[in-house]
Design a protein around this motif. Sequence first.
Motif, PDB file in Angstrom:
ATOM      1  N   ILE A  73     -12.473  35.850 -32.962  1.00  5.76           N
ATOM      2  CA  ILE A  73     -12.759  36.284 -31.594  1.00  5.76           C
ATOM      3  C   ILE A  73     -13.609  35.216 -30.924  1.00  5.76           C
ATOM      4  CG2 ILE A  73     -13.924  38.025 -30.198  1.00  5.76           C
ATOM      5  CD1 ILE A  73     -13.215  40.065 -32.321  1.00  5.76           C
ATOM      6  N   VAL A  74     -13.250  34.882 -29.681  1.00  7.97           N
ATOM      7  CA  VAL A  74     -14.014  33.895 -28.918  1.00  7.97           C
ATOM      8  C   VAL A  74     -15.321  34.551 -28.501  1.00  7.97           C
ATOM      9  CG1 VAL A  74     -14.035  32.407 -26.884  1.00  7.97           C
ATOM     10  CG2 VAL A  74     -11.890  32.826 -28.095  1.00  7.97           C
ATOM     11  N   THR A  75     -16.446  34.041 -29.029  1.00  8.68           N
ATOM     12  CA  THR A  75     -17.755  34.622 -28.702  1.00  8.68           C
ATOM     13  C   THR A  75     -18.368  33.960 -27.473  1.00  8.68           C
ATOM     14  OG1 THR A  75     -18.808  33.095 -30.239  1.00  8.68           O
ATOM     15  CG2 THR A  75     -18.277  35.290 -31.064  1.00  8.68           C
ATOM     16  N   PHE A  76     -18.016  32.693 -27.230  1.00  5.07           N
ATOM     17  CA  PHE A  76     -18.565  31.972 -26.083  1.00  5.07           C
ATOM     18  C   PHE A  76     -17.574  30.883 -25.711  1.00  5.07           C
ATOM     19  CE2 PHE A  76     -20.759  28.105 -24.655  1.00  5.07           C
ATOM     20  CZ  PHE A  76     -21.383  28.581 -23.518  1.00  5.07           C
ATOM     21  N   PHE A  77     -17.320  30.730 -24.402  1.00  2.36           N
ATOM     22  CA  PHE A  77     -16.493  29.619 -23.944  1.00  2.36           C
ATOM     23  C   PHE A  77     -16.927  29.221 -22.547  1.00  2.36           C
ATOM     24  CE2 PHE A  77     -12.792  27.323 -22.396  1.00  2.36           C
ATOM     25  CZ  PHE A  77     -12.559  26.490 -23.480  1.00  2.36           C
ATOM     26  N   ASN A  78     -17.314  27.972 -22.368  1.00  2.44           N
ATOM     27  CA  ASN A  78     -17.743  27.439 -21.083  1.00  2.44           C
ATOM     28  C   ASN A  78     -16.583  26.625 -20.523  1.00  2.44           C
ATOM     29  OD1 ASN A  78     -18.903  26.055 -18.941  1.00  2.44           O
ATOM     30  ND2 ASN A  78     -20.891  25.870 -19.977  1.00  2.44           N
ATOM     31  N   GLU A  79     -15.915  27.165 -19.507  1.00  2.00           N
ATOM     32  CA  GLU A  79     -14.731  26.505 -18.946  1.00  2.00           C
ATOM     33  C   GLU A  79     -15.087  25.207 -18.240  1.00  2.00           C
ATOM     34  OE1 GLU A  79     -12.522  29.214 -16.531  1.00  2.00           O
ATOM     35  OE2 GLU A  79     -12.321  30.662 -18.156  1.00  2.00           O
ATOM     36  N   SER A  80     -16.267  25.150 -17.617  1.00  2.00           N
ATOM     37  CA  SER A  80     -16.638  23.942 -16.874  1.00  2.00           C
ATOM     38  C   SER A  80     -16.929  22.771 -17.817  1.00  2.00           C
ATOM     39  CB  SER A  80     -17.839  24.211 -15.972  1.00  2.00           C
ATOM     40  OG  SER A  80     -18.962  24.549 -16.755  1.00  2.00           O
ATOM     41  N   LYS A  81     -17.511  23.037 -18.962  1.00  2.00           N
ATOM     42  CA  LYS A  81     -17.812  21.974 -19.928  1.00  2.00           C
ATOM     43  C   LYS A  81     -16.697  21.801 -20.959  1.00  2.00           C
ATOM     44  CE  LYS A  81     -22.774  22.165 -19.428  1.00  2.00           C
ATOM     45  NZ  LYS A  81     -24.057  22.255 -20.082  1.00  2.00           N
ATOM     46  N   GLY A  82     -15.847  22.800 -21.142  1.00  2.00           N
ATOM     47  CA  GLY A  82     -14.674  22.671 -22.000  1.00  2.00           C
ATOM     48  C   GLY A  82     -14.927  22.868 -23.475  1.00  2.00           C
ATOM     49  N   PHE A  83     -15.896  23.694 -23.815  1.00  2.00           N
ATOM     50  CA  PHE A  83     -16.113  23.973 -25.238  1.00  2.00           C
ATOM     51  C   PHE A  83     -16.577  25.411 -25.408  1.00  2.00           C
ATOM     52  CE2 PHE A  83     -20.401  22.981 -23.941  1.00  2.00           C
ATOM     53  CZ  PHE A  83     -21.189  23.788 -24.734  1.00  2.00           C
ATOM     54  N   GLY A  84     -16.558  25.863 -26.666  1.00  2.00           N
ATOM     55  CA  GLY A  84     -17.008  27.209 -26.970  1.00  2.00           C
ATOM     56  C   GLY A  84     -17.078  27.417 -28.475  1.00  2.00           C
ATOM     57  N   PHE A  85     -17.200  28.711 -28.863  1.00  2.00           N
ATOM     58  CA  PHE A  85     -17.301  29.048 -30.286  1.00  2.00           C
ATOM     59  C   PHE A  85     -16.429  30.251 -30.587  1.00  2.00           C
ATOM     60  CE2 PHE A  85     -21.193  26.780 -29.340  1.00  2.00           C
ATOM     61  CZ  PHE A  85     -21.272  25.902 -30.403  1.00  2.00           C
ATOM     62  N   ILE A  86     -15.834  30.217 -31.784  1.00  2.00           N
ATOM     63  CA  ILE A  86     -15.002  31.319 -32.259  1.00  2.00           C
ATOM     64  C   ILE A  86     -15.648  31.862 -33.518  1.00  2.00           C
ATOM     65  CG2 ILE A  86     -12.737  31.947 -33.169  1.00  2.00           C
ATOM     66  CD1 ILE A  86     -11.573  29.593 -31.598  1.00  2.00           C
ATOM     67  N   LYS A  87     -15.750  33.191 -33.616  1.00  2.00           N
ATOM     68  CA  LYS A  87     -16.292  33.826 -34.814  1.00  2.00           C
ATOM     69  C   LYS A  87     -15.115  34.217 -35.700  1.00  2.00           C
ATOM     70  CE  LYS A  87     -19.653  37.197 -36.304  1.00  2.00           C
ATOM     71  NZ  LYS A  87     -20.624  38.178 -35.846  1.00  2.00           N
ATOM     72  N   ASP A  88     -15.052  33.629 -36.887  1.00  2.00           N
ATOM     73  CA  ASP A  88     -13.975  33.921 -37.844  1.00  2.00           C
ATOM     74  C   ASP A  88     -14.149  35.355 -38.341  1.00  2.00           C
ATOM     75  OD1 ASP A  88     -12.040  33.942 -39.760  1.00  2.00           O
ATOM     76  OD2 ASP A  88     -12.702  32.114 -40.768  1.00  2.00           O
ATOM     77  N   LEU A  89     -13.067  36.136 -38.327  1.00  2.00           N
ATOM     78  CA  LEU A  89     -13.149  37.540 -38.719  1.00  2.00           C
ATOM     79  C   LEU A  89     -13.356  37.717 -40.225  1.00  2.00           C
ATOM     80  CD1 LEU A  89     -10.453  39.138 -36.385  1.00  2.00           C
ATOM     81  CD2 LEU A  89     -12.935  39.210 -36.151  1.00  2.00           C
ATOM     82  N   LYS A  90     -12.840  36.803 -41.035  1.00  2.00           N
ATOM     83  CA  LYS A  90     -13.005  36.938 -42.490  1.00  2.00           C
ATOM     84  C   LYS A  90     -14.391  36.493 -42.949  1.00  2.00           C
ATOM     85  CE  LYS A  90      -8.672  36.788 -44.966  1.00  2.00           C
ATOM     86  NZ  LYS A  90      -7.776  35.991 -45.787  1.00  2.00           N
TER      87      LYS A  90
END
Length: 149
Positions: A90-107
């Motif tokens: 699940i995408v926990t954070f994504f900054n569209e203006s800077k073009g990066f983010g973090f995904i939390k692995d479900l497993k």
Amino acid sequence: MARPAGSWNKKEVQKKKDQKRKEKEQKKLERKESGRSSLDDMIAYVDENGMITSTPPDPTTKAEIDLDDIQISVPKDSEVEPVSTTRTGIVTFFNESKGFGFIKDLKTQESIFVHVNGLIDEVKENNRVTFEVEKGLKGPMAVKVKLDK
């Protein structure tokens, strides 16, 4: 007037040299007279436990080893099922203006960095996605990120 303690005349220096030469000659004679060491006195043996001993090993206790039992190569691995490299998260954070983010692995519940270059579909926060993990410069990085349907 007395001589300084650090100066020596030639006779005293010669006496010391002669004395050292005599002592050296005497030590040499003592070593010669004390008995000669033979080659057998210098040999050391290693027992079956790897300890150094002065007694030779007993040839009657020698174990025979079949040469066919010795394996030098690495045994081949049994066939392993291919492990799926695709993960979900699940995408926990994504900054569209800077073009990066973090995904939390479900497993693993691990937070993985994602860059806009690794996206296939457009993502937003709280989207469920599938992705693959590659080693980035500063740690794991999500690539081939697409929305999970």
